[in-house]
Design a protein around this motif. Structure first.
Motif, PDB file in Angstrom:
ATOM      1  N   ILE A  14     -16.411 -25.384 -28.390  1.00 34.58           N
ATOM      2  CA  ILE A  14     -15.916 -26.761 -28.547  1.00 34.58           C
ATOM      3  C   ILE A  14     -14.536 -26.892 -27.907  1.00 34.58           C
ATOM      4  N   PHE A  15     -13.651 -25.909 -28.145  1.00 39.37           N
ATOM      5  CA  PHE A  15     -12.324 -25.938 -27.530  1.00 39.37           C
ATOM      6  C   PHE A  15     -12.442 -25.954 -26.010  1.00 39.37           C
ATOM      7  N   THR A  16     -13.334 -25.150 -25.458  1.00 39.53           N
ATOM      8  CA  THR A  16     -13.505 -25.075 -24.009  1.00 39.53           C
ATOM      9  C   THR A  16     -13.985 -26.410 -23.449  1.00 39.53           C
ATOM     10  N   MET A  17     -14.898 -27.064 -24.129  1.00 38.34           N
ATOM     11  CA  MET A  17     -15.365 -28.371 -23.661  1.00 38.34           C
ATOM     12  C   MET A  17     -14.216 -29.378 -23.634  1.00 38.34           C
ATOM     13  N   ILE A  18     -13.412 -29.400 -24.679  1.00 45.08           N
ATOM     14  CA  ILE A  18     -12.274 -30.325 -24.730  1.00 45.08           C
ATOM     15  C   ILE A  18     -11.236 -29.933 -23.690  1.00 45.08           C
ATOM     16  N   TYR A  19     -10.967 -28.645 -23.567  1.00 51.18           N
ATOM     17  CA  TYR A  19      -9.988 -28.116 -22.605  1.00 51.18           C
ATOM     18  C   TYR A  19     -10.360 -28.522 -21.181  1.00 51.18           C
ATOM     19  N   LEU A  20     -11.619 -28.368 -20.836  1.00 49.40           N
ATOM     20  CA  LEU A  20     -12.048 -28.668 -19.469  1.00 49.40           C
ATOM     21  C   LEU A  20     -12.100 -30.164 -19.182  1.00 49.40           C
ATOM     22  N   THR A  21     -12.610 -30.951 -20.106  1.00 59.15           N
ATOM     23  CA  THR A  21     -12.706 -32.386 -19.847  1.00 59.15           C
ATOM     24  C   THR A  21     -11.348 -33.075 -19.900  1.00 59.15           C
ATOM     25  N   SER A  22     -10.428 -32.519 -20.660  1.00 60.89           N
ATOM     26  CA  SER A  22      -9.110 -33.143 -20.790  1.00 60.89           C
ATOM     27  C   SER A  22      -8.147 -32.756 -19.686  1.00 60.89           C
ATOM     28  N   PHE A  23      -8.223 -31.525 -19.204  1.00 64.44           N
ATOM     29  CA  PHE A  23      -7.163 -31.006 -18.351  1.00 64.44           C
ATOM     30  C   PHE A  23      -7.579 -30.605 -16.949  1.00 64.44           C
ATOM     31  N   SER A  24      -8.800 -30.832 -16.539  1.00 67.32           N
ATOM     32  CA  SER A  24      -9.251 -30.316 -15.244  1.00 67.32           C
ATOM     33  C   SER A  24      -8.650 -31.036 -14.043  1.00 67.32           C
ATOM     34  N   LYS A  25      -7.990 -32.167 -14.205  1.00 71.16           N
ATOM     35  CA  LYS A  25      -7.418 -32.910 -13.073  1.00 71.16           C
ATOM     36  C   LYS A  25      -5.995 -32.479 -12.724  1.00 71.16           C
ATOM     37  N   PHE A  26      -5.326 -31.721 -13.570  1.00 72.07           N
ATOM     38  CA  PHE A  26      -3.938 -31.360 -13.297  1.00 72.07           C
ATOM     39  C   PHE A  26      -3.756 -30.478 -12.067  1.00 72.07           C
ATOM     40  N   PRO A  27      -4.585 -29.455 -11.835  1.00 75.02           N
ATOM     41  CA  PRO A  27      -4.395 -28.676 -10.600  1.00 75.02           C
ATOM     42  C   PRO A  27      -4.535 -29.536  -9.351  1.00 75.02           C
ATOM     43  N   THR A  28      -5.460 -30.479  -9.359  1.00 73.09           N
ATOM     44  CA  THR A  28      -5.649 -31.367  -8.218  1.00 73.09           C
ATOM     45  C   THR A  28      -4.418 -32.239  -8.000  1.00 73.09           C
ATOM     46  N   SER A  29      -3.808 -32.697  -9.081  1.00 77.92           N
ATOM     47  CA  SER A  29      -2.597 -33.518  -8.976  1.00 77.92           C
ATOM     48  C   SER A  29      -1.458 -32.730  -8.345  1.00 77.92           C
ATOM     49  N   ILE A  30      -1.317 -31.480  -8.724  1.00 76.87           N
ATOM     50  CA  ILE A  30      -0.239 -30.654  -8.169  1.00 76.87           C
ATOM     51  C   ILE A  30      -0.480 -30.393  -6.690  1.00 76.87           C
ATOM     52  N   ILE A  31      -1.708 -30.115  -6.316  1.00 75.31           N
ATOM     53  CA  ILE A  31      -2.014 -29.874  -4.904  1.00 75.31           C
ATOM     54  C   ILE A  31      -1.753 -31.131  -4.087  1.00 75.31           C
ATOM     55  N   SER A  32      -2.120 -32.288  -4.613  1.00 76.23           N
ATOM     56  CA  SER A  32      -1.864 -33.548  -3.906  1.00 76.23           C
ATOM     57  C   SER A  32      -0.379 -33.782  -3.725  1.00 76.23           C
ATOM     58  N   GLU A  33       0.395 -33.483  -4.748  1.00 76.65           N
ATOM     59  CA  GLU A  33       1.841 -33.675  -4.670  1.00 76.65           C
ATOM     60  C   GLU A  33       2.464 -32.717  -3.646  1.00 76.65           C
ATOM     61  N   MET A  34       2.004 -31.474  -3.630  1.00 78.63           N
ATOM     62  CA  MET A  34       2.526 -30.516  -2.644  1.00 78.63           C
ATOM     63  C   MET A  34       2.129 -30.936  -1.235  1.00 78.63           C
ATOM     64  N   ASN A  35       0.934 -31.447  -1.082  1.00 80.29           N
ATOM     65  CA  ASN A  35       0.473 -31.906   0.226  1.00 80.29           C
ATOM     66  C   ASN A  35       1.364 -33.034   0.743  1.00 80.29           C
ATOM     67  N   ALA A  36       1.798 -33.891  -0.140  1.00 80.47           N
ATOM     68  CA  ALA A  36       2.702 -34.977   0.260  1.00 80.47           C
ATOM     69  C   ALA A  36       4.042 -34.428   0.743  1.00 80.47           C
ATOM     70  N   ARG A  37       4.481 -33.330   0.161  1.00 83.90           N
ATOM     71  CA  ARG A  37       5.752 -32.711   0.556  1.00 83.90           C
ATOM     72  C   ARG A  37       5.635 -31.970   1.878  1.00 83.90           C
ATOM     73  N   LEU A  38       4.440 -31.564   2.229  1.00 84.59           N
ATOM     74  CA  LEU A  38       4.235 -30.808   3.461  1.00 84.59           C
ATOM     75  C   LEU A  38       3.881 -31.739   4.613  1.00 84.59           C
ATOM     76  N   SER A  39       4.503 -32.882   4.666  1.00 86.34           N
ATOM     77  CA  SER A  39       4.161 -33.887   5.664  1.00 86.34           C
ATOM     78  C   SER A  39       4.467 -33.436   7.085  1.00 86.34           C
ATOM     79  N   TYR A  40       5.327 -32.440   7.238  1.00 82.62           N
ATOM     80  CA  TYR A  40       5.666 -32.008   8.581  1.00 82.62           C
ATOM     81  C   TYR A  40       4.519 -31.266   9.248  1.00 82.62           C
ATOM     82  N   PHE A  41       3.416 -30.972   8.515  1.00 80.51           N
ATOM     83  CA  PHE A  41       2.246 -30.379   9.144  1.00 80.51           C
ATOM     84  C   PHE A  41       1.633 -31.334  10.159  1.00 80.51           C
ATOM     85  N   SER A  42       1.762 -32.631   9.901  1.00 74.31           N
ATOM     86  CA  SER A  42       1.123 -33.607  10.759  1.00 74.31           C
ATOM     87  C   SER A  42       1.991 -34.028  11.931  1.00 74.31           C
TER      88      SER A  42
END
Length: 117
Positions: free
Chosen positions: A79-107
């Motif tokens: 039960i904890f794992t189900m709540i853990y995954l459905t509640s928090f699975s978007k945070f790694p994606t948010s961090i990657i998106s934010e870092m990607n915005a900072r790496l704008s000099y790649f383009s």
């Protein structure tokens, strides 16, 4: 090897720039506490070693099909794992998106299809 060194340098520069932004720092701190809470839960409830508990907490949050060989055994852990995954699975994606915005000099120097036309 040179390519790896250059990529590592770009990653570190991007992280350095990202940590200067309050939004990224907030996301990173939140992700740290999410992983810490999952690690402590699995360590205490399942009796796993610290590294196994942390590995499961991290790998569970990223959208991959990695087979860890670890799985919750008690109903409470499931039960904890189900709540853990459905509640928090978007945070790694948010961090990657934010870092990607900072790496704008790649383009720099790369033309988009709109610029070519």
């Amino acid at each position: 090897m040179l390519s790896f060194i250059l990529s590592a340098k770009r990653l570190l520069v991007g992280m350095w720039k990202s940590f200067k932004r309050p939004q990224f720092l907030s996301l990173f701190t939140t992700l740290f506490f999410i992983i810490l809470s999952g690690t402590m839960f699995y360590k205490g409830t399942e009796g796993w070693y610290w590294i196994d508990a942390m590995y499961f907490a991290v790998v569970s949050l990223i959208p991959t099909g990695v087979e860890t060989g670890l799985y919750p055994t008690s109903n409470f852990s499931k039960i904890f794992t189900m709540i853990y995954l459905t509640s928090f699975s978007k945070f790694p994606t948010s961090i990657i998106s934010e870092m990607n915005a900072r790496l704008s000099y790649f383009s720099v120097g790369v033309q988009t299809s709109a610029e070519i036309s």
